[in-house]
Design a protein around this motif. Structure first.
Motif, PDB file in Angstrom:
ATOM      1  N   TYR A 300      14.065  15.425   8.338  1.00  0.00           N
ATOM      2  CA  TYR A 300      13.557  16.017   7.103  1.00  0.00           C
ATOM      3  C   TYR A 300      13.679  15.037   5.936  1.00  0.00           C
ATOM      4  O   TYR A 300      12.814  14.984   5.062  1.00  0.00           O
ATOM      5  CB  TYR A 300      14.299  17.317   6.795  1.00  0.00           C
ATOM      6  CG  TYR A 300      14.077  18.382   7.840  1.00  0.00           C
ATOM      7  CD1 TYR A 300      12.830  18.979   7.991  1.00  0.00           C
ATOM      8  CD2 TYR A 300      15.097  18.786   8.692  1.00  0.00           C
ATOM      9  CE1 TYR A 300      12.609  19.954   8.959  1.00  0.00           C
ATOM     10  CE2 TYR A 300      14.887  19.756   9.660  1.00  0.00           C
ATOM     11  CZ  TYR A 300      13.644  20.327   9.786  1.00  0.00           C
ATOM     12  OH  TYR A 300      13.426  21.283  10.754  1.00  0.00           O
ATOM     13  N   GLU A 420       6.020  22.655   3.757  1.00  0.00           N
ATOM     14  CA  GLU A 420       6.476  22.867   5.134  1.00  0.00           C
ATOM     15  C   GLU A 420       7.837  22.223   5.366  1.00  0.00           C
ATOM     16  O   GLU A 420       8.704  22.811   6.021  1.00  0.00           O
ATOM     17  CB  GLU A 420       5.445  22.296   6.105  1.00  0.00           C
ATOM     18  CG  GLU A 420       4.135  23.074   6.148  1.00  0.00           C
ATOM     19  CD  GLU A 420       3.123  22.440   7.077  1.00  0.00           C
ATOM     20  OE1 GLU A 420       3.439  21.385   7.666  1.00  0.00           O
ATOM     21  OE2 GLU A 420       2.010  22.997   7.213  1.00  0.00           O
ATOM     22  N   SER A 424      11.199  24.276   6.306  1.00  0.00           N
ATOM     23  CA  SER A 424      11.877  23.958   7.570  1.00  0.00           C
ATOM     24  C   SER A 424      13.331  23.565   7.337  1.00  0.00           C
ATOM     25  O   SER A 424      14.223  23.924   8.116  1.00  0.00           O
ATOM     26  CB  SER A 424      11.138  22.825   8.291  1.00  0.00           C
ATOM     27  OG  SER A 424       9.817  23.215   8.624  1.00  0.00           O
ATOM     28  N   TYR A 425      13.569  22.832   6.246  1.00  0.00           N
ATOM     29  CA  TYR A 425      14.940  22.431   5.924  1.00  0.00           C
ATOM     30  C   TYR A 425      15.790  23.653   5.595  1.00  0.00           C
ATOM     31  O   TYR A 425      16.941  23.768   6.041  1.00  0.00           O
ATOM     32  CB  TYR A 425      14.925  21.462   4.744  1.00  0.00           C
ATOM     33  CG  TYR A 425      16.295  20.950   4.363  1.00  0.00           C
ATOM     34  CD1 TYR A 425      16.938  20.004   5.149  1.00  0.00           C
ATOM     35  CD2 TYR A 425      16.948  21.402   3.221  1.00  0.00           C
ATOM     36  CE1 TYR A 425      18.196  19.528   4.813  1.00  0.00           C
ATOM     37  CE2 TYR A 425      18.204  20.943   2.871  1.00  0.00           C
ATOM     38  CZ  TYR A 425      18.821  19.996   3.667  1.00  0.00           C
ATOM     39  OH  TYR A 425      20.066  19.533   3.342  1.00  0.00           O
ATOM     40  N   VAL A 427      15.247  26.722   6.656  1.00  0.00           N
ATOM     41  CA  VAL A 427      15.445  27.451   7.914  1.00  0.00           C
ATOM     42  C   VAL A 427      16.564  26.809   8.728  1.00  0.00           C
ATOM     43  O   VAL A 427      17.398  27.509   9.339  1.00  0.00           O
ATOM     44  CB  VAL A 427      14.125  27.488   8.722  1.00  0.00           C
ATOM     45  CG1 VAL A 427      14.376  27.986  10.146  1.00  0.00           C
ATOM     46  CG2 VAL A 427      13.096  28.370   8.025  1.00  0.00           C
ATOM     47  N   MET A 428      16.618  25.479   8.745  1.00  0.00           N
ATOM     48  CA  MET A 428      17.659  24.782   9.483  1.00  0.00           C
ATOM     49  C   MET A 428      19.033  25.079   8.890  1.00  0.00           C
ATOM     50  O   MET A 428      20.020  25.280   9.614  1.00  0.00           O
ATOM     51  CB  MET A 428      17.394  23.285   9.465  1.00  0.00           C
ATOM     52  CG  MET A 428      18.285  22.502  10.418  1.00  0.00           C
ATOM     53  SD  MET A 428      18.317  20.746  10.046  1.00  0.00           S
ATOM     54  CE  MET A 428      19.352  20.735   8.610  1.00  0.00           C
TER      55      MET A 428
END
Length: 450
Positions: A300, A420, A424-425, A427-428
């Motif tokens: 990321y 995005e 995504s970061y 969510v991680m």
């Protein structure tokens, strides 16, 4: 002769243009589906046209990285990394599949390709290459450019660069890019034979234009400021992330002490021993999980770094516009000066102080024949200057139209990609917290069974 000089403030101000739609970042890159010649797009690069390879859809990947040893340009031993590029046709005219083509390239060859694209397509926001050496790293991450983890991330970045170029509506059709993917031998010689280095603008000339241009386009000035701010914001974000990674690594590893203590404690307990031993095991697993978590985070971080480097690509477009505007203003000023000289010769009046006027007063007037000859020369120079100014004006308008269309395409891409990446970061991070909760939930169950 009485015509007023052109206003350079209005020369590079085109009518609003419709932005081009940006292609999606997908593994299957449509490489030039148009058959028309693209030389009219304001670029100077060679393009592939007609029924050829570029009409196919291909898959591009950088599948391997290999450490090699060889001799450099000054015949000294060096160690470098080579990357295997594979291309495979997805569609074929007769419906048959095509075998995969592959070749090896060094990072320096990727740099040469990008430098060529920058010079030959100055209106395009050329995709950046991944970093040559690791930046914004936390203390446990190696900054060695031969480190296997760094080489792997750079391999992914180089593949992303090729996909970016292949999905660009103009760059994808360049012949040199095609040869980069297909011609392993003598590719460097082919690039150098284009003479693109001679077209490159010097940094001193660009700096001079930045400070001396009188009527900069407000949109490009704002874009230049935006690129500086974007670079600054992402740099701060990456520094914060590196500091958080350092502290997070320490917190997770300290949890390993729980595992050691619970294990030692279990040795002196009978009824509680099994529960303590199991809880210690969960703490050990938790402590060791941070290595994989932070490795995933680096991907990321690399996505953010791509747009950190994109900021320089935006500034390159702005610098080229400043150069063209400055050349245009200089040509307009020179033309106006020649028209004034011609008018003064024709009327015999001098409007401004000049060395020529002083010479005339000291040594007498020119003969009519001499004056007529000078007027004729000036008229020829004025006609030539008007043609040059017209060409520069048209070239400038075309540059602005193409550049702004590509900038709009880039903005759409940037907004989509960063959204995005940030989601995504997040969510991680949520997943990481849930795993921590699960570890302590398991530890609680172990304590409950004691």
């Amino acid at each position: 002769m009485e015509q007023a000089p052109p206003d350079p403030d209005k020369l590079l101000q085109p009518a609003p243009v419709e932005p081009l739609g940006g292609p999606g970042a997908v593994l299957e890159a449509a490489v030039g589906e148009e058959t028309e010649d693209t030389r009219g797009d304001g670029s100077g690069g060679d393009t592939m046209t007609g029924n050829n390879f570029w009409l196919k859809k291909i898959e591009i990947s950088v599948s391997e990285a290999e450490k090699r040893t060889g001799r450099n340009a000054v015949n000294m031993q060096e160690t470098y990394t080579a990357y295997l590029i594979e291309t495979r046709s997805v569609e074929h005219a007769d419906g048959q599949s095509v075998l995969t083509d592959s070749l090896w390239r060094r990072y320096s060859e990727f740099e040469l390709l990008r430098n060529y694209l920058l010079v030959c397509y100055p209106h395009a926001v050329v995709p950046p290459l991944p970093e040559k050496r690791a930046e914004f790293v936390w203390h446990k991450l190696s900054a060695d450019n031969m480190d296997p983890d760094f080489v792997e991330r750079r391999r992914i970045g180089l593949e992303n660069f090729l996909l970016r170029v292949a999905s660009h509506p103009v760059l994808c059709r360049d012949k040199i890019f095609y040869l980069f993917l297909t011609q392993e031998g003598n590719w460097k010689e082919t690039v150098n034979e284009t003479g693109f280095q001679l077209k490159a603008d010097s940094r001193l000339k660009a700096l001079n234009a930045t400070f001396r241009v009188k009527n900069p386009d407000k949109r490009f000035t704002e874009l230049k400021h935006y690129s500086d701010e974007l670079q600054s914001v992402i740099s701060h974000l990456l520094r914060v992330r590196a500091r958080v990674a350092d502290r997070l690594y320490g917190v997770y590893k300290v949890h390993g002490n729980y595992g050691r203590v619970f294990s030692e404690w279990s040795a002196i307990e009978k009824e509680m021993g099994d529960g303590l031993q199991s809880a210690g095991h969960h703490m050990d697993v938790y402590a060791s999980s941070i290595d994989d978590i932070l490795e995933d985070e680096e991907h990321y971080a690399d996505q953010l770094k791509e747009y950190l480097f994109y900021a320089e690509a935006l500034r390159a477009v702005c610098r080229k516009h400043e150069l063209m505007q400055y050349d245009l203003e200089t040509a307009a000023q020179d033309l106006a000066s020649k028209k004034q000289q011609c008018e003064e010769l024709a009327t015999g009046t001098v409007r401004t102080f000049s060395l020529k006027g002083m010479t005339t007063k000291l040594f007498g007037q020119e003969t009519p024949e001499q004056r007529e000859a000078r007027v004729k020369v000036l008229e020829e120079q004025i006609n030539e200057g008007e043609q040059q100014l017209k060409c520069k004006n048209l070239e400038g308008r075309e540059f602005v139209k193409n550049a702004w269309a590509d900038i709009e395409r880039f903005k759409e891409q940037k907004n989509r990609d960063l959204k995005e990446a940030l989601i995504s970061y997040a969510v991680m991070q949520i997943s990481m917290c849930k795993k921590g909760i699960q570890v302590w939930t398991n530890a609680k169950e172990c304590f409950s069974k004691m």
